[in-house]
Design an enzyme around this catalytic site. Structure first.
Site, mmCIF file in Angstrom:
data_model
loop_
_atom_site.group_PDB
_atom_site.id
_atom_site.type_symbol
_atom_site.label_atom_id
_atom_site.label_comp_id
_atom_site.label_asym_id
_atom_site.label_seq_id
_atom_site.Cartn_x
_atom_site.Cartn_y
_atom_site.Cartn_z
ATOM 1 N N LYS A 1 -43.914 74.229 -1.848
ATOM 2 C CA LYS A 1 -45.016 74.949 -1.646
ATOM 3 C C LYS A 1 -45.616 75.456 -2.902
ATOM 4 C CE LYS A 1 -45.436 79.664 0.489
ATOM 5 N NZ LYS A 1 -44.512 80.937 0.771
ATOM 6 N N CYS B 1 -17.358 65.707 -7.203
ATOM 7 C CA CYS B 1 -16.851 66.993 -7.384
ATOM 8 C C CYS B 1 -15.898 67.243 -8.303
ATOM 9 C CB CYS B 1 -16.299 67.638 -5.742
ATOM 10 S SG CYS B 1 -17.504 67.395 -4.411
ATOM 11 N N HIS C 1 -21.493 65.670 -1.307
ATOM 12 C CA HIS C 1 -22.213 64.335 -1.820
ATOM 13 C C HIS C 1 -22.476 63.461 -0.625
ATOM 14 C CE1 HIS C 1 -20.573 66.202 -5.427
ATOM 15 N NE2 HIS C 1 -21.619 65.566 -5.851
ATOM 16 N N HIS D 1 -28.607 79.599 -12.993
ATOM 17 C CA HIS D 1 -28.123 80.086 -13.969
ATOM 18 C C HIS D 1 -28.688 81.481 -14.379
ATOM 19 C CE1 HIS D 1 -27.254 75.507 -14.237
ATOM 20 N NE2 HIS D 1 -26.308 75.897 -13.781
ATOM 21 N N CYS E 1 -13.265 63.004 -4.633
ATOM 22 C CA CYS E 1 -14.589 62.614 -4.889
ATOM 23 C C CYS E 1 -15.117 63.077 -6.449
ATOM 24 C CB CYS E 1 -15.424 63.893 -4.021
ATOM 25 S SG CYS E 1 -17.255 63.709 -4.351
ATOM 26 N N CYS F 1 -17.433 63.172 1.789
ATOM 27 C CA CYS F 1 -17.349 64.404 1.203
ATOM 28 C C CYS F 1 -18.404 65.578 1.557
ATOM 29 C CB CYS F 1 -17.640 64.158 -0.402
ATOM 30 S SG CYS F 1 -18.231 65.397 -1.234
ATOM 31 N N HIS G 1 -31.210 76.381 -15.260
ATOM 32 C CA HIS G 1 -32.139 76.401 -14.058
ATOM 33 C C HIS G 1 -32.241 77.965 -13.621
ATOM 34 C CE1 HIS G 1 -29.105 76.187 -11.135
ATOM 35 N NE2 HIS G 1 -28.886 75.048 -11.498
ATOM 36 N N LYS H 1 -48.084 72.895 -3.745
ATOM 37 C CA LYS H 1 -49.183 72.812 -2.753
ATOM 38 C C LYS H 1 -50.085 73.521 -2.953
ATOM 39 C CE LYS H 1 -48.596 73.250 1.637
ATOM 40 N NZ LYS H 1 -47.603 73.180 2.660
HETATM 41 N N1 MSP Z 1 -18.469 75.753 -14.493
HETATM 42 C C1 MSP Z 1 -18.261 76.358 -13.238
HETATM 43 C C2 MSP Z 1 -17.905 77.568 -13.129
HETATM 44 C C3 MSP Z 1 -16.758 78.068 -14.028
HETATM 45 S S1 MSP Z 1 -16.340 79.700 -13.850
HETATM 46 C C4 MSP Z 1 -14.947 80.018 -14.462
HETATM 47 C C5 MSP Z 1 -19.620 76.073 -12.302
HETATM 48 N N2 MSP Z 1 -20.654 75.895 -13.144
HETATM 49 S S2 MSP Z 1 -22.311 75.704 -12.404
HETATM 50 O O1 MSP Z 1 -22.992 75.127 -13.709
HETATM 51 O O2 MSP Z 1 -22.518 74.787 -11.524
HETATM 52 O O3 MSP Z 1 -22.700 77.150 -12.170
HETATM 53 C C6 MSP Z 1 -22.382 77.738 -10.740
HETATM 54 C C7 MSP Z 1 -23.086 79.102 -11.096
HETATM 55 O O4 MSP Z 1 -24.594 78.940 -11.211
HETATM 56 C C8 MSP Z 1 -23.273 79.793 -9.482
HETATM 57 O O5 MSP Z 1 -21.905 80.328 -9.370
HETATM 58 C C9 MSP Z 1 -24.223 80.714 -9.918
HETATM 59 O O6 MSP Z 1 -23.852 81.852 -10.631
HETATM 60 C C10 MSP Z 1 -25.309 80.109 -10.717
HETATM 61 N N3 MSP Z 1 -26.133 79.401 -9.723
HETATM 62 C C11 MSP Z 1 -26.463 77.989 -9.538
HETATM 63 N N4 MSP Z 1 -27.317 77.646 -8.776
HETATM 64 C C12 MSP Z 1 -27.686 78.987 -7.978
HETATM 65 C C13 MSP Z 1 -28.639 78.950 -7.019
HETATM 66 N N5 MSP Z 1 -29.521 78.139 -6.543
HETATM 67 N N6 MSP Z 1 -28.919 80.367 -6.835
HETATM 68 C C14 MSP Z 1 -28.080 81.287 -7.225
HETATM 69 N N7 MSP Z 1 -27.510 81.176 -8.377
HETATM 70 C C15 MSP Z 1 -26.934 79.700 -8.550
HETATM 71 O O7 MSP Z 1 -19.850 76.193 -11.247
#
Ligand code: MSP
Length: 635
Positions: free
Chosen positions: A298, A133, A150, A23, A130, A147, A20, A301
């Site tokens: 938003k 988590c 959650h 990422h 949890c 938690c 998404h 809409k």
């Molecule tokens: N698998 C672990 C990370 C292990 S690293 C050794 C993890 N994965 S995750 O799929 O949850 O990815 C988290 C990361 O995705 C965040 O640190 C960021 O890089 C990115 N993001 C996920 N949602 C985000 C937003 N809404 N906004 C910006 N970046 C975010 O945690």
């Protein structure tokens, strides 16, 4: 070539969800930084790693829900990440998967090393677990017994497990952070970590009984247990380089890590202490960005549909999407994502400021000189502006301040626009030495701009360079050369080919202008004298319907039109026969200057003038965007 190397990582993403915006954002930041460093240091000196995190309870649950085996499931979702990055033009050096054999071997080796050193011990642990988590919470961390993430009541679990003596390294870590003020940046996150470290640091539980969780890496010293989340995932940063013996590890470690604030603690506390226990140098910097708030409501809409942000990359183009996220978020802070703001940035910054400048300069060079403009003097006009922009980009990127870096490039674009407005090459004699000099300089600056832009907007930069007849420049130009490119240049020429349109303007479909920073109006293609609204009102523009059209004997260009304005009929002569033959006119609605003094052309009285737009010799009629009755006034 420099000896300096640059190793940049993103988090490895969980495969319990498909990619998404969040990422994509981190991976775009990393791709941009890697490209920038490649310009600065040379391609071979830079290594960019991303990948997927594929073990754990959550993955097993997601696989079960999808009706697949864990392996089939992780293969499929990991493949979607890989495809998405390719679609977005992101080019990591390696995409690591934690289910890969080399990674698993490295994790076991790392564990064994710390175990042998006496920093892993067996003990009993009771805690609030949890499942969402996949971690234990202490009493203090729970909110009303729930938690905090959650809002569910965790399960109290008591079991024997292996622990890492993390507490032992607390003082070392505090000291290291103090001695390296930008170890964790921006500063707010460093402060957050230091505040956390004021409390005693507990040891870290690193295993799960294999009886409960099979989808993990077995501990090398006790196969009744598998290792747990972070002791698997974090090690990817070194397993990817072939630690312990890999050449890549020797060349590239220590890393610069890039993460969002959600995983600050494991990266800022667990990871450096793990490295310390294994006798490895800590990472260089932990760079922490904020969170995107996604304003889906938003979007739906104002546009009538719910749009997934990643789909916007397909809708508006990868570079427009990249530009928006890089420009809009101040590194370290949260930002809101909305389609309207993206469209506003696309129109103002990309289509107007950059796109118009580029096409205006290249088209003039084609029109005046058939595409080739030769160096006329070496007074290096605007060289300082290029130099300043290059220095500002380098300084901003040192701090991961992407938005500032882009602002510096846009300031150069705006200086170039001003330079053209001041010199007005569109009004001057093409053969005048000054006209040539101005257009040569503008082409030169566009070339430097494209190089500066390449890390941020690679596809656009490559098209810009292509149009300037310099397609391979990013590979051969090192960043520090950019500023000096313009100075003392004795010879040179630009050979302009087909002029690509860089960004089409997007028609806004919302009534209210979106709240984004207002940009100064770009210079129009030709800068006519300014008029007041009253001046404009003196021109009576009307929608007219063409009833019939015929060629005028003896004229190559003229066509005689019979047009209707409400109840009135008129004859109008238009010089558009070569572009619109007589048989193509009947039924068209056009825009007419209705109060033009009648003139006689080839003996025919013309009562008005048809409006058309011209682009490099191509003529297109203006017409109402939707059906509207003839005679309607244009305002
Ligand atoms: N698998 C672990 C990370 C292990 S690293 C050794 C993890 N994965 S995750 O799929 O949850 O990815 C988290 C990361 O995705 C965040 O640190 C960021 O890089 C990115 N993001 C996920 N949602 C985000 C937003 N809404 N906004 C910006 N970046 C975010 O945690």
């Amino acid at each position: 070539m420099s000896d300096e190397t640059f190793y940049l990582t993103t988090p490895i993403y969980y495969v319990n969800a498909t990619p998404h915006l969040g990422h994509a954002y981190t991976t775009i930041l990393a791709d941009t930084m890697a490209r920038f460093q490649k310009l600065r240091l040379g391609t071979e000196q830079v290594y960019f790693l991303t990948g997927t995190d594929e073990h754990g309870d959550k993955i097993v649950q997601a696989a079960a829900q999808a009706g697949e085996s864990p392996q089939a499931y992780v293969d499929r979702i990991s493949g979607i990440f890989l495809e998405t990055w390719a679609r977005l033009g992101l080019a990591p050096n390696q995409f690591i998967r934690t289910t890969g054999e080399p990674h698993k071997r490295a994790v076991q080796r790392f564990l064994q090393q710390i175990y042998d050193a006496g920093d892993i011990y067996f003990g009993e642990y009771g805690g609030h677990y949890c499942f969402g988590c996949e971690r234990f919470y202490t009493e203090k961390e729970l909110e009303d017994g729930k938690c905090p993430d959650h809002q569910t009541t965790p399960t109290f679990i008591k079991e024997q497990n292996y622990f890492f003596r993390m507490g032992k390294y607390q003082e070392w870590l505090i000291d290291h952070i103090h001695r390296h003020p930008d170890f964790i940046r921006p500063e707010r996150y460093r402060n957050e970590v230091l505040a956390f470290l004021r409390e005693p640091l507990e040891d870290l539980c690193i295993s799960r009984p294999a009886a409960r969780l099979t989808w993990g890496i077995p501990l090398p010293f006790d196969d009744r247990y598998v290792t747990y989340v972070w002791f698997d995932a974090l090690i990817n940063y070194i397993s990817a380089l072939g630690w312990p013996d890999g050449d890549a590890f020797r060349r590239f470690w220590p890393a610069q890590h890039l993460i969002a604030k959600d995983i600050l603690k494991p990266h800022a506390i667990y990871w450096p202490t793990m490295l310390k226990a294994a006798g490895l140098p800590p990472f260089r910097h932990l760079n922490v960005h904020g969170y995107w708030r996604i304003e889906e409501a938003k979007m739906s809409k104002s546009r009538g549909t719910v749009v997934r942000p990643l789909d916007l990359a397909d809708k508006y183009g990868v570079d427009a999407f990249r530009y928006f996220v890089l420009r809009e978020m101040t590194f370290g802070l949260d930002a809101g994502f909305s389609e309207d703001a993206l469209v506003a940035r696309l129109n103002a910054d990309l289509a107007n400021d950059l796109g118009n400048l580029y096409s205006r300069v290249l088209k003039l060079i084609r029109r005046y000189y058939g595409g080739t403009v030769t160096h006329a003097s070496d007074n290096g006009e605007l060289a300082d502006a290029v130099h300043t922009a290059a220095a500002a980009v380098a300084a901003a990127m040192e701090r991961f301040a992407y938005s500032e870096a882009l602002a510096a490039i846009w300031s150069l674009i705006s200086s170039t626009n001003k330079y053209l407005v001041t010199n007005e090459p569109w009004k001057s004699d093409p053969e005048d030495a000054r006209t040539k000099e101005v257009l040569f300089t503008a082409a030169e600056i566009l070339h430097a701009t494209a190089t500066l832009l390449w890390p941020f907007l690679p596809q656009t930069a490559e098209r810009m360079l292509q149009g300037l007849g310099a397609p391979n420049s990013t590979a051969s130009i090192h960043f520090h050369d950019i500023g000096s490119l313009l100075k003392g240049r004795q010879t040179g020429q630009w050979q302009v080919g087909e002029v690509p349109s860089l960004f089409p303007r997007i028609q806004a479909t919302v009534a209210k202008p979106p709240a984004v920073e207002k940009k100064s109006a770009p210079a129009p293609e030709v800068t006519p004298e300014q008029i007041t609204i009253e001046d404009f009102r003196r021109v009576d523009l009307r929608v007219a319907e063409v009833i019939e059209a015929e060629a005028i004997k003896g004229s190559k260009k003229l066509v005689k039109l019979r047009v209707k304005l409400n109840d009135e009929e008129r004859t109008v002569v238009a010089g558009l026969k070569e572009h619109y033959p007589p048989e193509s006119w009947a039924g068209k609605r056009i825009i007419l200057v209705a109060n033009l003094k009648p003139t006689s052309l080839m003996g025919i009285t013309s009562q008005g003038m048809v409006l058309a737009a011209e682009d490099d010799g191509r003529i297109v009629l203006l017409a109402p965007e939707q059906p509207i009755s003839s005679g309607s006034k244009v305002r």
